[in-house]
Structures are given as structure tokens and as C-alpha cells.
Scaffold this motif. Structure first.
Motif, PDB file in Angstrom:
ATOM      1  N   LEU A   1       0.868  -1.182   0.000  1.00  0.00           N
ATOM      2  CA  LEU A   1       0.000   0.000   0.000  1.00  0.00           C
ATOM      3  C   LEU A   1       0.901   1.226   0.000  1.00  0.00           C
ATOM      4  N   PRO A   2       0.740   2.116  -0.955  1.00  0.00           N
ATOM      5  CA  PRO A   2       1.605   3.309  -0.979  1.00  0.00           C
ATOM      6  C   PRO A   2       1.328   4.206   0.224  1.00  0.00           C
ATOM      7  N   VAL A   3       2.398   4.823   0.737  1.00  0.00           N
ATOM      8  CA  VAL A   3       2.226   5.812   1.800  1.00  0.00           C
ATOM      9  C   VAL A   3       2.699   7.155   1.271  1.00  0.00           C
ATOM     10  N   GLN A   4       2.042   8.199   1.743  1.00  0.00           N
ATOM     11  CA  GLN A   4       2.410   9.550   1.313  1.00  0.00           C
ATOM     12  C   GLN A   4       3.234  10.259   2.386  1.00  0.00           C
ATOM     13  N   ALA A   5       3.276   9.690   3.574  1.00  0.00           N
ATOM     14  CA  ALA A   5       4.019  10.344   4.649  1.00  0.00           C
ATOM     15  C   ALA A   5       4.507   9.336   5.670  1.00  0.00           C
ATOM     16  N   ALA A   6       5.597   9.704   6.340  1.00  0.00           N
ATOM     17  CA  ALA A   6       6.148   8.881   7.412  1.00  0.00           C
ATOM     18  C   ALA A   6       6.446   9.801   8.585  1.00  0.00           C
ATOM     19  N   PHE A   7       5.921   9.474   9.752  1.00  0.00           N
ATOM     20  CA  PHE A   7       6.151  10.287  10.945  1.00  0.00           C
ATOM     21  C   PHE A   7       6.928   9.462  11.956  1.00  0.00           C
TER      22      PHE A   7
END
Lengths: 209, 463
Positions: free
Chosen positions: B330-336
Motif C-alpha cells: 500500500l503506498p504511503v504519502q508520509a512517514a512520521f
């Protein structure tokens, strides 16, 4: 604090488990230090463009005067934000009915005189169905003195509930918890500190300042 | 007589007991922050009440502070300045210890309390933040409360508590490479459910817990609240003592023997659960409760197979996923990479080790927020900031940051964020934002590939 003896009126059914305090009041809606004005269930009531979400139950006119909310298990889990209680009360909610509450949230309710009433899952679901069928006709009366919930306009047996005896008495009498503590155990606190000072002096450096 | 650690803490702090299920506990120390603590102090001052002991009350700014490098604005939260001003004013008026933004001790409350020795074995401590149980890893009783109860604690130095039952989570085995304390606690929450620990104080025990460093233990205790526990505890052992002694901690009393703050051999618990970590793999959440979790290789369950099918279906809809789907790819647009769960030095070192020589995928906005200024400075001395920045992470100042959205910048609705934080509730990181909780290694691996990724699949997956 105002004494709380009973709460009667329209009940809003939101029978879903794990409704957290972010849902009750998103942090971005807490814009000042006051108790009022923050928007209850903002992320559900309003669409991204700011218009009202007509699909959300709180948008329906028949629930405008709701003073009771019926929810699923673990209502108020999550963040300790007391603003969740304030947002509910600001809307007009005076009592909650659920199979269980988040710990901190429950204590925040007691601190503000918002009645957290715990009953079984089956009973809560039945009440949610009852209220949802006809909110205006199927109102509830929650009586803290008798610890029972009446389904108004019916001959149904009242549903009993129980609450911590101390909390109940404090709510019925409208007592301030800080004053009550100092009156009832002020001497014991001082006695504890006197003993503790010799055992753990670093925790009492500022005593009596 | 054998006692649990909880019983020792309860008995040594009991001021008065109305009955055997309730007690007024003495509160040794109180930690406040601007989002709620400022209001508690204001309320107290408006009623002309006195703090019982200001020397044992501490405060900092963390919840809504701007964490952008250099902090160009104090806060990006609408109305947020009022909270910060109120914290400064009430702290000055009451004489409590206060760490402002320009103070090197500033950071997320639960990190600062440990770093400064404010939290230590044998204490009770409260803070108006639900993750206060984090500090239980030091063998103390620490819990979260609201604004009004904080005022009560500040004035009377006591709180009335309904005595919780005791729950022990025995963790046996040893963690495989690439598997962390975060995966352990996500698995436990999955096992017990979001309300599974309600009415209990949770003690973590066993070889797998003892093998963890303090940051790993803080991670376990941090998320006990997510299964409904009153608080979390880990008994004192050599690792605890080594942590206390590894650097100067100004508020830690000297010459103390803390070793007895642990559960006695043979003490009974009201409930016991077991977690075998030998076969534990990295865990990621799929839904809108920390209990909605699965291991890599598993598929998203049907709502009918979840504890509460109504909320599970709502979760699938909100998260834009379907039952039977795998989370990998699943693509992610952000990583925190941040929060009181996983932003300690050890987490940053692990993340940096996996990140070294690699780059964040082009479409991913990756943000690293060290949990405290002390942590950030030490990380910079070790060159970790350079590793993160060269790879494409933003490197921020300390604060709670995007653990929760308080207004200001966030991600767009529908965007998927992989996060080392502790809550994936609807709207937690912004309206419509889809949060997947995971370990620091999983977050870094996913930032690199741009998809939810098992960290063990990357060469030399550190752990």
C-alpha cells in the motif's frame, strides 16, 4: 457545583464501540482556554468544506435538544482531554449511557457533573434502539437517587444501574471535590507528610511554602 | 508477605481508604504541559487556592509547539499562543519548575520526566496526558488525568482512586532481528482489545521484557493505556539502575537503593496473560483503533471476525482498504518518526542504522521529531540528524508534533501516513488522514520504499 439528581429528555443513540475523545472533540477545535464553544463531534458533523454533514445523526433536528447520549463500549477512550466532557455539556448532554467508559474520561465526567451511567451491552443496545425508533416520544429519565433508568411513556421495568457510592453522593449534593477532600482527610494528609518527611525528605523540600 | 509491585506502591502511598476498593493516594510529583496544565493552574489561582508544594510540580511546553527547525512560530495551532502564554504566566505565579522552549530540558513530558530524574522508582506521579503510564517502566505508579483532577492533586497532593486489579503480561522468548518492543505491545493490544485492560494495572514481566533497554520498556508502558489499563509497570532491575545512573539526573535523589521496587517472587495477580515473542513479526495497524492490527503476511480481516463489527466496517471505509487485502505494497504519502512512544535516542539510532545509505522515496514526506531537546542534541552529536536529513527526512525540534493534529500544517485527507506514534483514531493526524501505527524500523523501511514494508525485507534490517 450544581447538584445532579436526575436527567430526563431526548436520548441520542450513537451505539458504536471505542468512540474516542479525538472523535468527541478533535484537538484542532480546542482554540482557547475556555470550557465552551468547542464543537462536539466536529469531524463527523462537518464536511471538509465546512458545511454540515446531513448524514450524521447529530444533524437531525429531532436531536437538537438531546440531553442524554447512548454509546457502545469504551466510550471516551483515548486522550485525557477534559474538553471532551466540556464539549458534550456545552451541547446540552447531561448524562451518558454505555457498557463502559475510558478510565480518565469517566473521572472527568464525575468532576464536571456529567453522569456516566454504566449498564450491560444488551441493555445499552436495547435503549439505543428504543431511542432511535422515535426520539421525541421515546425519552428517558435517569434518576441518580434511585439509580434507575425509566423508559418514559412505556410500562417497561426501569433498568437499574450502580455508581461508586462516594461519587454518587458528591454529585447528588453538588460538593466540590477539593473542599471535600480537605475537610474529610486534611488531617490524614498532614500526618502522612509528617511521617514521610523523615523517610523521603527530598519530596518535602517545598512543603508549607 | 509477598507483594506485587503495584501493592507496594499502593500501600506506601495510601493516605486514607474509605473502603477496600478505593483509596486516597499521596501524589509525590506532578508534571504539567500547556494544553491542559495551564488551565488547571488558572482554575486554582482563580479560586484563590494554594499549591501544596510547588517544588514538586514541573511543567514544560510540548503538545502544540511548533517543531519546525528554529521554531519560527511558537505554535501553528490556532489559538495556541494563549495556552503557551497561560503556562508561562501561571508557572511564574506559582513558582513551579518550568522548562520553556529555549530551555535545553524542554521536550515531551514523559521523556523529560525520565531524563531529569523527576520520575524514579517508588514514586507516584500524575500528568494531564493519557500516556503518563510510560513512566511505569521505572517501577513507579504514574497515570494520566484531566484538568480538574490535576487541580485536585495540585491543591491536596492526593487523588481518590478506585483500586485497579492487577494484570501481568508475561513475555517469554527473544525478539528476532527487525522485531521490536513496539511490535510486542501492538500484538498485546491486538490480543486483549482496546478495553481488555480496563480496570487493571498492567505489569510487563518475563525474559523478553528484561532483555529490553529502557527505551523499549518505555514503549511497552506507553501503550498500556491503549488497551484500557489504568497504568503500566515494569519492576526495577539492573537495566533500570544503569539507566538512572548513566547521566546526571538533577531531581533524582542520591544514594538510594531502588532495587526492592519489583514484584516479589510468588506474588499473585488477578489475571495473567502470556506473549511468546519468539514467533513475533513486525506488526502494523490497519484500522482506526490500536486493536486493529496484523502481522506482515496476514490479510485485513472481515468485520465479522473483529471484536466490534460496526466499528471495524467503519474503519475499513475510513482507511480505504478492504477485507482480504494485504498491507504490504500500500503506498504511503508520509512517514512520521516521533512521539512519546518511539522518539528516544535508541529508536533514532535504530532508525538511522536502517536508513544509512538509503533515500526516502520521492513521494513521501518524511518527518523525524526527536522526543526531547536533550535527545535531539545527543542525536546530533552522534551525527544521526545527518543520516536522517541526507536520506530525505525533515529533522525537527522536540515536541508532540504530528502525533495529533492541533491545527496548522498536516497531511491531506485520504493520505496514508505510517507513524511511530500510538493512536490511529479517525482524524487523529488530520481530518481524513489515514494513520498506520508501526515500529521505527517499519516506518523507516516504508519511507524508503514508499509502501508499507516489512523492515526485515531490507538488507541488513537492523534490530
Amino acid at each position: 457545583m450544581e447538584p445532579v439528581k436526575s436527567v430526563s429528555g431526548i436520548a441520542l443513540p450513537l451505539y458504536q464501540a471505542n468512540i474516542d475523545t479525538d472523535m468527541i472533540i478533535p484537538s484542532r477545535m480546542i482554540k482557547d482556554l475556555s470550557r465552551g464553544g468547542a464543537s462536539l463531534f466536529a469531524n463527523l458533523r462537518y464536511l471538509p468544506d465546512g458545511s454540515v454533514n446531513q448524514d450524521f445523526i447529530l444533524s437531525r433536528p429531532e436531536y437538537e435538544e438531546a440531553c442524554i447520549l447512548i454509546a457502545g463500549n469504551n466510550f471516551g477512550c483515548g486522550s485525557s482531554r477534559e474538553q471532551a466532557v466540556w464539549a458534550l455539556m456545552d451541547y446540552g448532554i447531561r448524562a451518558l449511557i454505555a457498557p463502559g467508559f475510558g478510565d480518565i474520561f469517566q473521572r472527568n465526567c464525575i468532576a464536571n457533573g456529567l453522569l456516566p451511567v454504566q449498564i450491560s451491552e444488551g441493555e445499552a443496545e436495547a435503549l439505543a434502539d428504543f431511542a432511535g425508533q422515535n426520539p421525541i416520544r421515546h425519552q428517558l429519565e435517569i434518576n441518580l437517587e434511585t439509580e434507575s433508568i425509566r423508559l418514559l411513556g412505556t410500562m417497561n421495568k426501569p433498568i437499574p444501574f450502580s455508581m461508586d457510592a462516594d461519587d454518587r453522593e458528591r454529585l447528588l449534593r453538588g460538593l466540590d471535590p477539593v473542599d471535600l477532600t480537605l475537610e474529610s482527610i486534611g488531617n490524614e494528609i498532614a500526618a502522612f507528610e509528617a511521617r514521610d518527611e523523615t523517610q523521603r525528605p527530598w519530596l518535602h523540600k517545598g512543603d508549607g511554602d | 508477605m509477598t507483594k506485587t509491585l503495584f501493592a507496594k506502591l499502593w500501600d506506601t502511598h495510601l493516605v486514607s481508604a474509605p473502603n477496600d476498593r478505593t483509596g486516597f493516594l499521596y501524589i509525590d510529583r506532578i508534571f504539567l504541559h500547556e494544553r491542559m496544565g495551564a488551565i488547571s493552574l488558572k482554575m486554582l489561582l482563580e479560586k484563590n487556592r494554594n499549591l501544596r508544594n510547588a517544588d514538586q510540580v514541573f511543567a514544560t511546553l510540548d503538545h502544540i509547539v511548533d517543531t519546525s527547525p528554529g521554531r519560527p512560530q511558537q505554535t501553528r495551532s490556532p489559538g495556541g499562543v494563549q495556552f503557551m502564554t497561560a503556562m508561562r504566566e501561571t508557572a511564574a505565579e506559582t513558582g513551579i519548575h518550568f522548562y520553556d522552549l529555549n530551555d535545553q530540558r524542554q521536550g515531551i513530558v514523559h521523556l523529560v520526566a525520565a531524563e531529569q530524574g523527576i520520575a524514579h522508582p517508588g514514586l507516584t506521579l500524575v500528568c494531564p496526558d493519557s500516556h503518563t503510564g510510560t513512566l511505569g517502566a521505572l517501577g513507579m505508579l504514574a497515570w494520566g488525568l484531566g484538568i480538574s483532577d490535576a487541580e485536585h492533586a495540585l491543591v491536596t497532593r492526593t487523588l481518590k482512586i478506585n483500586k485497579p486489579l492487577t494484570l501481568r503480561a508475561r513475555c517469554t522468548g527473544s525478539l528476532a532481528a527487525g522485531v521490536t518492543a513496539k511490535d510486542m505491545v501492538l500484538q498485546l493490544i491486538r490480543q486483549l482489545g482496546a478495553a481488555g485492560g480496563r480496570g487493571y494495572v498492567l505489569e510487563y514481566a518475563g525474559e523478553a521484557v528484561q532483555a529490553l533497554d529502557m527505551p523499549g520498556r518505555f514503549t511497552l508502558c506507553n501503550m498500556g493505556v491503549e488497551l484500557g489499563a489504568f497504568s503500566s509497570l515494569i519492576g526495577v532491575d539492573e537495566a533500570t539502575i544503569a539507566y538512572l545512573e548513566e547521566t546526571e539526573r538533577p531531581h533524582l535523589p542520591g544514594g538510594m537503593d531502588f532495587s526492592s521496587w519489583q514484584t516479589d517472587e510468588g506474588a499473585n495477580f488477578d489475571k495473567e496473560v502470556h506473549l511468546d515473542v519468539n514467533r513475533l513479526t513486525p506488526v502494523v495497524t490497519w484500522g482506526t483503533s490500536p486493536e486493529h492490527a496484523l502481522s506482515f503476511g496476514e490479510t485485513v480481516p472481515s468485520p465479522d471476525n473483529c471484536r466490534d463489527s460496526i466499528s471495524a466496517q467503519k474503519a475499513l471505509d475510513y482507511m480505504g482498504i478492504e477485507q482480504g487485502q494485504q498491507l504490504e505494497d500500500l503506498p504511503v504519502q508520509a512517514a512520521f518518526f516521533g512521539s512519546c512512544t518511539n522518539a528516544r535516542l535508541s529508536d533514532l539510532r535504530q532508525g538511522a542504522a536502517l536508513l544509512k545509505g538509503r533515500k526516502v522515496a520521492g513521494q513521501v514526506k518524511a518527518i523525524c521529531v526527536p522526543g526531547s531537546t536533550q535527545t535531539r542534541l545527543q542525536a546530533e552529536r552522534e551525527g544521526l540528524d545527518q543520516v536522517f536529513k541526507v536520506a530525505g527526512f525533515e529533522w525537527h525540534e522536540a515536541g508532540c508534533s504530528l502525533c495529533f493534529y492541533a491545527g496548522g500544517d498536516t497531511f491531506a485527507a485520504g493520505q496514508r501516513v505510517i507513524s511511530t506514534s500510538n493512536r490511529n483514531f479517525e482524524g487523529r493526524q488530520g481530518p481524513g488522514v489515514r494513520t498506520h501505527l508501526a515500529s521505527p524500523l517499519t516506518v523507516v523501511a516504508s519511507a524508503i520504499t514508499g509502501r508499507i514494508t516489512d523492515p526485515r525485507s531490507l538488507a541488513n534490517g537492523a534490530g
